[in-house]
Write an enzyme that holds these catalytic residues in place. Structure first.
Site, mmCIF file in Angstrom:
data_model
loop_
_atom_site.group_PDB
_atom_site.id
_atom_site.type_symbol
_atom_site.label_atom_id
_atom_site.label_comp_id
_atom_site.label_asym_id
_atom_site.label_seq_id
_atom_site.Cartn_x
_atom_site.Cartn_y
_atom_site.Cartn_z
ATOM 1 N N ASN A 114 -10.789 -1.276 -5.019
ATOM 2 C CA ASN A 114 -10.074 -2.036 -4.185
ATOM 3 C C ASN A 114 -9.089 -0.662 -2.969
ATOM 4 O O ASN A 114 -8.259 0.276 -3.455
ATOM 5 C CB ASN A 114 -9.387 -3.015 -4.377
ATOM 6 N N TRP A 115 -9.566 -0.611 -1.705
ATOM 7 C CA TRP A 115 -8.949 0.447 -0.839
ATOM 8 C C TRP A 115 -7.154 -0.099 -0.862
ATOM 9 O O TRP A 115 -6.340 0.841 0.292
ATOM 10 C CB TRP A 115 -9.692 0.772 0.298
ATOM 11 N N LYS A 116 -7.043 -1.289 -1.381
ATOM 12 C CA LYS A 116 -5.856 -1.700 -0.382
ATOM 13 C C LYS A 116 -5.529 -1.311 1.126
ATOM 14 O O LYS A 116 -6.271 -0.984 1.774
ATOM 15 C CB LYS A 116 -4.510 -1.100 -1.666
ATOM 16 N N HIS A 160 -4.588 -10.464 -7.091
ATOM 17 C CA HIS A 160 -4.421 -9.030 -6.926
ATOM 18 C C HIS A 160 -2.908 -9.020 -7.334
ATOM 19 O O HIS A 160 -1.644 -9.351 -6.647
ATOM 20 C CB HIS A 160 -4.295 -7.906 -6.355
ATOM 21 N N GLU A 190 -0.603 -7.088 -7.416
ATOM 22 C CA GLU A 190 0.743 -6.207 -5.299
ATOM 23 C C GLU A 190 0.656 -8.204 -4.640
ATOM 24 O O GLU A 190 1.713 -7.886 -4.203
ATOM 25 C CB GLU A 190 0.053 -5.461 -4.922
ATOM 26 N N GLU A 229 -6.383 -6.438 -15.214
ATOM 27 C CA GLU A 229 -5.926 -5.289 -14.471
ATOM 28 C C GLU A 229 -4.270 -5.059 -14.683
ATOM 29 O O GLU A 229 -3.485 -5.611 -14.220
ATOM 30 C CB GLU A 229 -5.700 -5.217 -13.087
ATOM 31 N N GLY A 234 -1.699 2.461 -10.963
ATOM 32 C CA GLY A 234 -1.810 3.510 -10.387
ATOM 33 C C GLY A 234 -0.633 4.706 -10.436
ATOM 34 O O GLY A 234 0.199 5.081 -10.176
ATOM 35 N N SER A 252 -5.538 2.829 -13.349
ATOM 36 C CA SER A 252 -6.170 4.073 -13.526
ATOM 37 C C SER A 252 -7.929 4.467 -14.392
ATOM 38 O O SER A 252 -8.106 5.533 -14.985
ATOM 39 C CB SER A 252 -5.572 4.747 -14.522
ATOM 40 N N GLY A 286 -8.752 1.393 -7.630
ATOM 41 C CA GLY A 286 -8.041 1.688 -6.723
ATOM 42 C C GLY A 286 -8.227 3.194 -6.488
ATOM 43 O O GLY A 286 -9.292 3.719 -5.362
ATOM 44 N N GLY A 287 -7.394 4.240 -6.939
ATOM 45 C CA GLY A 287 -7.081 5.454 -6.244
ATOM 46 C C GLY A 287 -8.662 6.198 -6.770
ATOM 47 O O GLY A 287 -8.641 6.879 -5.261
HETATM 48 P P1 13P Z 1 -5.917 2.481 -9.409
HETATM 49 O O1 13P Z 1 -7.206 2.213 -9.761
HETATM 50 O O2 13P Z 1 -5.466 3.189 -8.714
HETATM 51 O O3 13P Z 1 -5.128 2.223 -11.075
HETATM 52 O O4 13P Z 1 -5.406 0.789 -9.521
HETATM 53 C C1 13P Z 1 -5.981 -0.240 -9.768
HETATM 54 C C2 13P Z 1 -5.805 -1.588 -9.331
HETATM 55 O O5 13P Z 1 -4.745 -2.258 -8.583
HETATM 56 C C3 13P Z 1 -7.025 -1.789 -8.698
HETATM 57 O O6 13P Z 1 -7.296 -3.077 -8.126
#
Ligand code: 13P
Length: 262
Positions: free
Chosen positions: A27-29, A108, A110, A180, A186, A222, A243-244
């Site tokens: 997920n590149w956000k 998600h 967020e 998640e 994050g 993470s 994510g990251g």
């Molecule tokens: P991280 O891997 O950066 O913790 O993010 C997870 C995420 O929200 C993927 O959708």
């Protein structure tokens, strides 16, 4: 839930996922311009297995052909459930279909917390996407207070019940869930393998009760190239939503490597 053809669907789902490699989804956000996305793909090189990327809309539109060429499943991080109309700033399913997307991210944390997305809206989005023939990856998760107070089971069950309401039997194979925990997103600290095993066991049971099926269940929060092998070997983990670490081609590639099973 319709019972019709349930046996057949269960057989198909089991066959589809026997000996399967883990699903690796990025997920590149709100990261990755078109140029950065192209550089990422060049550095990543060829991939096999079930690899997915959810880029931002602009990068998604321009690089759709590049993802397809490489066998990477791609889709948006959000969409509107209405087909068209006066919804400034929104993107509809026909627009997404034009790009050849297969799987759509929905719910998600967020989006739930920063944009007040409700379970009612998420349910409508899932229904609309499934009707259009897309598959969806539904994200669920509890916050730290809910984890600590022991409310997490109720919270997660309610999310699943509400978000999957009205799911028809023939659409079950098009559903994937990403668990998640919000407190692990994050932060650099994933849930422990004990927590992941316990939570995935619980969620698999709830999903089986709701759908009669073994729905693919990914872990996110993470995940990185160092912990992926341990998390991936937890029973009930069918893949990762990252994510990251999905923004760095060398890290993402390592996670893909440890996710291969055959
Ligand atoms: P991280 O891997 O950066 O913790 O993010 C997870 C995420 O929200 C993927 O959708």
């Amino acid at each position: 839930m319709e019972q019709k053809n349930l046996d057949q669907i269960i057989r198909e789902t089991v066959a589809r996922y026997m000996n399967r490699s883990l699903i690796v989804a990025g997920n590149w956000k709100m990261n990755m311009t078109v140029r950065e996305g192209m550089e990422f793909l060049e550095k990543l090189g060829p991939v096999d297995g079930k690899v997915m990327i959810f880029p931002p809309y602009t990068t998604l539109a321009v690089l759709a052909g590049e993802f397809r060429k490489r066998g990477i499943i791609y889709g948006p991080q959000n969409f509107h459930y209405k087909e068209s109309g006066a919804y400034t700033g929104e993107i509809s399913l026909p627009m997404i279909k034009e790009l050849g997307c297969d799987c759509l991210l929905v719910g998600h944390s967020e989006r739930r917390s920063y944009y007040n997305e409700t379970d009612e809206e998420i349910q409508k989005k899932i229904q609309a996407a499934l009707k259009e023939g897309f598959s969806v990856m539904l994200c669920i998760g509890e916050n730290l207070e809910e984890r600590k107070s022991g409310q997490w089971k109720n919270v997660l069950r309610k999310q699943l019940e509400k978000d999957l309401e009205g799911l028809s039997t023939d659409r079950i194979p098009y559903i994937q869930i990403a668990y998640e925990p919000i407190w692990a997103i994050g932060t650099g600290v994933s849930a422990s393998t004990e927590e992941i095993i316990e939570t995935h066991r619980y969620l698999k049971a709830v999903l089986s009760e709701l759908t009669g099926s073994d729905i693919p269940l990914l872990y996110g929060g993470s995940v990185n190239e160092k912990n992926a092998a341990d998390i991936g070997s937890c029973p009930g983990v069918d893949g990762f939503l990252i994510g990251g670490a999905s923004l760095k081609p060398e890290k993402f590639r390592k996670i893909i490597e440890v996710s291969k099973r055959e």
